[in-house]
Scaffold this motif. Structure first.
Motif, PDB file in Angstrom:
ATOM      1  N   ALA A 128      43.496  98.869 152.385  1.00 14.90           N
ATOM      2  CA  ALA A 128      42.201  98.289 152.757  1.00 14.90           C
ATOM      3  C   ALA A 128      42.310  96.787 152.940  1.00 14.90           C
ATOM      4  N   GLN A 129      43.076  96.133 152.076  1.00  8.79           N
ATOM      5  CA  GLN A 129      43.223  94.682 152.156  1.00  8.79           C
ATOM      6  C   GLN A 129      44.213  94.270 153.245  1.00  8.79           C
ATOM      7  N   ALA A 229      38.959  80.972 146.053  1.00  8.72           N
ATOM      8  CA  ALA A 229      39.480  81.946 145.098  1.00  8.72           C
ATOM      9  C   ALA A 229      38.733  81.846 143.767  1.00  8.72           C
ATOM     10  N   ALA A 230      38.438  80.613 143.330  1.00 11.32           N
ATOM     11  CA  ALA A 230      37.681  80.423 142.085  1.00 11.32           C
ATOM     12  C   ALA A 230      36.257  80.945 142.235  1.00 11.32           C
ATOM     13  N   GLY A 347      48.075  87.673 155.508  1.00 13.74           N
ATOM     14  CA  GLY A 347      48.395  88.670 154.493  1.00 13.74           C
ATOM     15  C   GLY A 347      48.602  88.026 153.132  1.00 13.74           C
ATOM     16  N   ARG A 348      49.358  86.933 153.092  1.00 18.43           N
ATOM     17  CA  ARG A 348      49.613  86.245 151.822  1.00 18.43           C
ATOM     18  C   ARG A 348      48.360  85.544 151.306  1.00 18.43           C
ATOM     19  N   ILE A 349      47.561  84.994 152.202  1.00 13.57           N
ATOM     20  CA  ILE A 349      46.303  84.368 151.784  1.00 13.57           C
ATOM     21  C   ILE A 349      45.389  85.418 151.159  1.00 13.57           C
ATOM     22  N   THR A 350      45.318  86.598 151.781  1.00 11.12           N
ATOM     23  CA  THR A 350      44.511  87.672 151.216  1.00 11.12           C
ATOM     24  C   THR A 350      45.050  88.098 149.857  1.00 11.12           C
ATOM     25  N   SER A 351      46.370  88.172 149.735  1.00 14.04           N
ATOM     26  CA  SER A 351      46.990  88.541 148.461  1.00 14.04           C
ATOM     27  C   SER A 351      46.601  87.554 147.363  1.00 14.04           C
ATOM     28  N   MET A 354      42.667  87.856 146.723  1.00 13.52           N
ATOM     29  CA  MET A 354      42.232  89.097 146.092  1.00 13.52           C
ATOM     30  C   MET A 354      42.786  89.252 144.678  1.00 13.52           C
ATOM     31  N   THR A 355      43.961  88.683 144.414  1.00 14.46           N
ATOM     32  CA  THR A 355      44.473  88.715 143.047  1.00 14.46           C
ATOM     33  C   THR A 355      43.545  87.950 142.120  1.00 14.46           C
ATOM     34  N   CYS A 356      43.111  86.765 142.554  1.00 13.97           N
ATOM     35  CA  CYS A 356      42.145  85.993 141.759  1.00 13.97           C
ATOM     36  C   CYS A 356      40.816  86.733 141.655  1.00 13.97           C
ATOM     37  N   TYR A 357      40.408  87.346 142.759  1.00 15.37           N
ATOM     38  CA  TYR A 357      39.131  88.065 142.817  1.00 15.37           C
ATOM     39  C   TYR A 357      39.087  89.199 141.791  1.00 15.37           C
ATOM     40  N   PHE A 358      40.135  90.016 141.759  1.00 16.62           N
ATOM     41  CA  PHE A 358      40.148  91.127 140.815  1.00 16.62           C
ATOM     42  C   PHE A 358      40.432  90.677 139.390  1.00 16.62           C
ATOM     43  N   ALA A 359      41.083  89.529 139.233  1.00 22.87           N
ATOM     44  CA  ALA A 359      41.202  88.951 137.897  1.00 22.87           C
ATOM     45  C   ALA A 359      39.813  88.628 137.348  1.00 22.87           C
TER      46      ALA A 359
END
Length: 434
Positions: A128-129, A229-230, A347-351, A354-359
């Motif tokens: 999805a991402q 991201a924050a 792709g890396r920007i989304t990574s 989204m890592t911060c988002y789900f954190a």
């Protein structure tokens, strides 16, 4: 080194000039919804699965944990591949692999294979991402926000409807039928996307190891990405605070609802799909400051209604709708801005984002458990309000750091005043009806 040109007959510039047809983006929206749904099928089925496989409730809950761990690994290890591997091949490969992992879950004779199947499905559901930045790459620049909003609507609907569909299918054919049916749908989706999606190759030009390292480097180098991201972390933390604690309120003495009745409250979140569309269109018009400040203030105001919702269903429903609108407004605006930073690194920007988002979701859930056990629903609402205030402060700091023109601050003040007035009016009307 990866080629900097797409392998499709049309060039990257051609794709961005006109973009694929609306049907292609609708298919991508459906695909995003189905991919994210695969992570939520198990939630209403845990009791049934536990009884059939002779598991304790604690062991059965590991199914959800395994999916979350798999998803987190996918965000870090799989998502950056979108900048390196030909996109259509990557997406179709992931969805086909998801079909097999769903089949593994459906046929699992014991807890070990069940956990393996759901964990692998969680890892692969980051498709999805991958699709989100793929859609942003294919969209014409003046339509990028609208396209991202359309595709994100699929993600929202997938999250909302997965539990409902899963419960309905399991009632008819058992829990294994849910996963067999999902596997078949994934195979059909793979075929449809292979036919409809254009070929498009990322141009990162880095080996895989350096590609992963560069993901973290982007957070250090891009202030807009750090700020957004924050903000995304805090927005999803608020979302998680609500949905982690809501079942406790609704099943308690004030409401006394059953599990099935509580599940229907998720459908209220359809407002998020509406917000995704609106925020995307505003982002295309350059109104990202407006959408951020209004969404932040609506998020804050929603906790006032939710606090009243302890004894008022109307206030509770109003607060849920406002919070979901605000959360999606922030999220879509964030994505529209970060996708404009480095087209060859989406792709890396989304990574990273989204890592911060789900954190943020994990932090919100963890804090909610402690706060609710000690302070109840009122404490939960205070926690949500504090996180909302922090979100607004982070955004204000990013605006002041980036640019301090008085006319921009004046525009923000006008937007804030308008949003506050609307929230006050809504609260006043609800107060009169209670």
């Amino acid at each position: 080194m990866a080629s900097s040109q797409p392998v499709a007959p049309k060039s990257a510039a051609d794709h961005r000039a006109d973009g694929p047809g609306r049907g292609t983006f609708l298919l991508m929206s459906v695909a995003v919804g189905l991919c994210v749904a695969s992570n939520y099928y198990a939630q209403p089925l845990l009791d049934t699965i536990a009884r059939e496989l002779h598991l304790s409730s604690g062991s059965a809950s590991l199914v959800v944990t395994g999916a979350q761990v798999g998803y987190a690994l996918g965000l870090v290890l799989v998502l950056p591949l979108g900048d390196l591997v030909e996109r259509r091949r990557l997406v179709c490969g992931l969805t086909l692999a998801t079909a097999f992992s769903l089949a593994l879950t459906a046929s699992a004779p014991d807890a070990g294979l069940l956990l393996a199947g759901t964990a692998i499905t969680g890892l692969l559901s980051v498709t999805a991402q991958v699709l989100l930045p793929f859609a942003a790459d294919l969209a014409a620049p003046h339509r990028r926000g609208q396209v991202v909003g359309t595709v994100m609507s699929g993600l929202v609907m997938g999250m909302l409807l997965a539990r409902t569909a899963s419960g309905a299918i399991a009632t008819i054919g058992g829990w294994r039928t849910v996963y067999w049916a999902a596997a078949v749908v994934m195979i059909a989706l793979t075929v449809a996307m292979h036919r409809a999606l254009p070929q498009y190759r990322g141009n990162a030009g880095l080996p895989y190891g350096r590609l992963l390292a560069s993901t973290a480097r982007l957070l250090a180098d891009e202030p807009v990405l750090r700020a957004r991201a924050a903000i995304g972390l805090l927005a999803f933390a608020c979302f998680s605070v609500l949905w982690t604690s809501l079942a406790f309120l609704l099943s308690g003495p004030g409401y006394g609802l059953s599990d099935a009745e509580i599940g229907t409250f998720g459908l209220v979140g359809v407002a998020g799909a509406i917000a995704a569309q609106l925020a995307g269109r505003l982002a295309d018009r350059g109104r990202t400051k407006l959408t951020t400040v209004v969404s932040g203030l609506v998020l804050l105001g929603s906790w006032g209604l939710l606090a009243l919702g302890e004894h008022s269903l109307a206030a509770l429903l109003g607060g849920i709708v406002l919070l979901d609108l605000a959360h999606q407004g922030v999220h879509i605006t964030n994505q529209s801005l970060i996708y404009a930073l480095r087209p060859n690194a989406r792709g890396r920007i989304t990574s990273a984002y989204m890592t911060c988002y789900f954190a943020g979701g994990a932090i919100g859930s963890a804090l909610t458990g402690v706060v609710h056990s000690n302070f109840g629903w009122s404490g939960v609402c205070v926690l949500g309000a504090v996180l909302s205030v922090l979100l607004v402060l982070v955004w204000v700091d990013s605006v002041i750091t980036a640019r301090t023109r008085l006319w921009e601050l004046w525009a923000v003040a006008r937007a804030a005043t308008t949003a506050a007035g609307l929230l006050g009016l809504i609260a006043f009307v609800l107060r009169l009806t209670m």
